[in-house]
Enzyme design. Structure first.
Site, PDB file in Angstrom:
ATOM      1  N   HIS A 269      -1.128  -1.123   1.590  1.00  0.00           N
ATOM      2  CA  HIS A 269      -2.121  -0.048   1.472  1.00  0.00           C
ATOM      3  C   HIS A 269      -1.468   1.251   1.003  1.00  0.00           C
ATOM      4  O   HIS A 269      -1.887   1.856   0.016  1.00  0.00           O
ATOM      5  CB  HIS A 269      -2.805   0.159   2.832  1.00  0.00           C
ATOM      6  N   GLU A 270      -0.436   1.664   1.709  1.00  0.00           N
ATOM      7  CA  GLU A 270       0.201   2.951   1.368  1.00  0.00           C
ATOM      8  C   GLU A 270       0.849   2.883  -0.014  1.00  0.00           C
ATOM      9  O   GLU A 270       0.865   3.864  -0.745  1.00  0.00           O
ATOM     10  CB  GLU A 270       1.223   3.356   2.440  1.00  0.00           C
ATOM     11  N   HIS A 273      -1.579   3.843  -2.594  1.00  0.00           N
ATOM     12  CA  HIS A 273      -1.662   5.310  -2.731  1.00  0.00           C
ATOM     13  C   HIS A 273      -0.469   5.826  -3.534  1.00  0.00           C
ATOM     14  O   HIS A 273      -0.606   6.663  -4.420  1.00  0.00           O
ATOM     15  CB  HIS A 273      -1.614   5.987  -1.355  1.00  0.00           C
ATOM     16  N   GLU A 299      -8.414   6.040  -2.163  1.00  0.00           N
ATOM     17  CA  GLU A 299      -8.624   4.880  -1.279  1.00  0.00           C
ATOM     18  C   GLU A 299      -9.039   3.646  -2.079  1.00  0.00           C
ATOM     19  O   GLU A 299      -8.779   2.519  -1.656  1.00  0.00           O
ATOM     20  CB  GLU A 299      -9.665   5.187  -0.209  1.00  0.00           C
TER      21      GLU A 299
HETATM   22 ZN    ZN Z   1      -5.449   5.140   2.658  1.00  0.00          ZN
END
Ligand code: ZN
Length: 484
Positions: A269-270, A273, A299
């Site tokens: 997830h990170e 980003h 996101e």
């Molecule tokens: Zn996030």
């Protein structure tokens, strides 16, 4: 005009440098800072936020924007039908200038100081599962946040002013329309899934050595295209990604020894980003435009990598044999199919960041409703833990046993980030649109089974640059209206 835009770029470069310096201090606070250092750290952050505020609201920037013709009617100024980068540049500086000039410097520094102390208090409160340690800080933050929204101004509700900071061009009412259209459908769908055959995911709850979890996570990071010459991976109470410089985008995650999903999916997830922040072209790198279109778009990247790619069958066809080498004891009798089902199991749970894709958006709607009540004043901070628990029971059918797995689980409110939560669900919906387009362009199964993640990154970078946010937001509203 050429001189004016160059001067504007020069002045706002200092703004970006200061933002990165602030990010460095905040990163330190959340990773390695000794506990008692918080006193001066808060003062440092407040001082820099004050200087940043002076820079962005300087009369020279105001004059340059005026000379360049920026106004509410034509925020792009003289570039409205010309150079794409310069027009976006003027529009964004004008937007920030307008918001910041409405905020008194005293409020900006007070909020920075309070947020720093409040975050430190939240860490302790969460550790001890003791809401009373956090309560006075949250009350202070809430009061200052209301003042902030009042100063910025709004069309319908105070919450509009706050939402705009994270997801520009959309109103609270439109978010409400979107959420109202997906909530009943989600609740019904979760009910249907609950009646199906139970999935065994007990193998995910065995002991997973943390250093091996990290080693495997770093392997995936590398394949995704993240390199340590422009970043780092560390541990924090709440996973996050932050940009400390034009070639310095850092990730954090957290690991749980007896729950495999937290560490790896947090990392993926990170990294989503991080890759977004690292992907800006040379023409905007390091300037005020290089910070993401909105948090919803941010996101959409992280949640697409985490869920649509990272939980797909193709991804695990490639990675599962490697994962078995890292954890032979735990996985030797688990087939790839069982593993795939296990990591995708839908079951209402308490912690948002670990929730499955189906129940996740309900966690967001819950927070969206509560924070609107907090901002409007119809819910007091003292009544918040009970309201949280009641809503969790209502939405997910389960009850937190303590506040650290309930109202204290997220860092956002401690930072004064009210209006942030809806961007996660919007990101899921934008991500679904990106993914549907991606599947038309790419042979996803083939790419994933070969582990060619770079091709996906290449496609995403090409497409999100071409995304016009207000168009995407409106199309979402239209799609959902047509569905209902
Ligand atoms: Zn996030």
């Amino acid at each position: 005009m050429g001189k004016a835009i160059e001067r504007l770029k020069g002045l706002t470069k200092d703004v970006v440098l200061l933002e990165h310096a602030i990010a460095t201090l905040s990163w330190d606070q959340e990773t390695y800072m000794p506990r008692l250092a918080i006193g001066e750290k808060g003062e440092q952050l407040a001082l820099l936020q004050g200087i940043l505020h002076e820079k962005i609201t300087s009369s020279e920037i105001g004059k340059l924007l005026e000379d360049l013709g920026a106004s509410d009617e034509t925020p792009e100024g003289v570039f409205s039908d010309g150079n794409v980068v310069d027009s976006a540049y003027v529009r964004e500086v004008f937007r920030q200038y307008k918001i910041q000039t409405r905020l008194p410097k005293k409020l900006v520094t007070e909020l920075a100081l309070a947020a720093s102390h409040s975050q430190a208090a939240w860490i302790e409160a969460r550790k001890e599962s003791n809401f009373s340690l956090f309560k006075p800080h949250l009350e202070k933050i809430l009061e200052l946040t209301r003042q902030k929204a009042e100063s910025i101004g709004y069309s319908e509700t105070l919450y509009d002013a706050l939402l705009d900071e994270f997801e520009p061009w959309i109103s609270t009412r439109e978010v409400l329309d979107i959420f109202n259209s997906i909530q009943p459908w989600l609740t019904e769908f979760i009910g249907k899934i609950g009646n199906l055959r139970k999935i065994d995911d007990s193998f995910l709850l065995k002991e997973y050595d943390i250093s091996r979890q990290e080693a495997f996570g770093r392997r995936v990071l590398q394949d995704m295209g993240y390199g340590y010459d422009r970043g780092r991976l560390d541990i924090s109470a709440h996973p996050f990604t932050t940009t400390l410089g034009r070639d310095d985008v850092r990730l954090t995650t957290r690991y749980q020894k007896e729950f495999f999903k937290t560490g790896l999916f947090g990392i993926i997830h990170e990294c989503g980003h991080g890759l977004y922040e690292l992907g800006f072209g040379e023409n905007i790198k390091g300037n005020i435009l290089a910070s993401g279109t909105s948090l919803g778009i941010h996101e959409s990247q992280s949640r697409t990598w985490e869920n649509i790619i990272g939980r797909s069958m193709g991804f695990w066809k490639y990675y599962y044999p490697f994962l078995k080498e890292y954890f032979p004891e735990n996985l030797k009798s688990v087939s790839m199919e069982s593993f795939y089902r296990g990591i995708n199991k839908v079951k209402p749970s308490l912690i948002r960041v670990e929730a499955d894709e189906v129940t996740y958006n309900l966690h967001i709607i819950l927070r969206f409703q509560l924070e609107q009540e907090l901002i409007s004043g119809s819910l007091s901070v003292g009544d918040l833990p009970e309201a949280w628990n009641l809503k969790t029971k209502d939405f997910l059918g389960i009850l937190p046993e303590n506040d650290s797995e309930g109202v204290l689980q997220d860092i956002h409110w401690s930072m004064g980030a009210f209006g942030y939560f809806p961007t996660y669900a919007l990101g899921n919906l934008y991500g679904a649109q990106f993914s549907s387009a991606m599947e038309k362009d790419l042979n996803m199964d083939y790419i994933l089974e070969k582990g060619e993640l770079a091709e996906i990154l290449f496609w995403l970078r090409k497409k999100y640059i071409a995304t016009v946010l207000p168009d995407l937001q409106r199309s979402l509203l239209v799609i959902l209206q047509e569905k209902n």
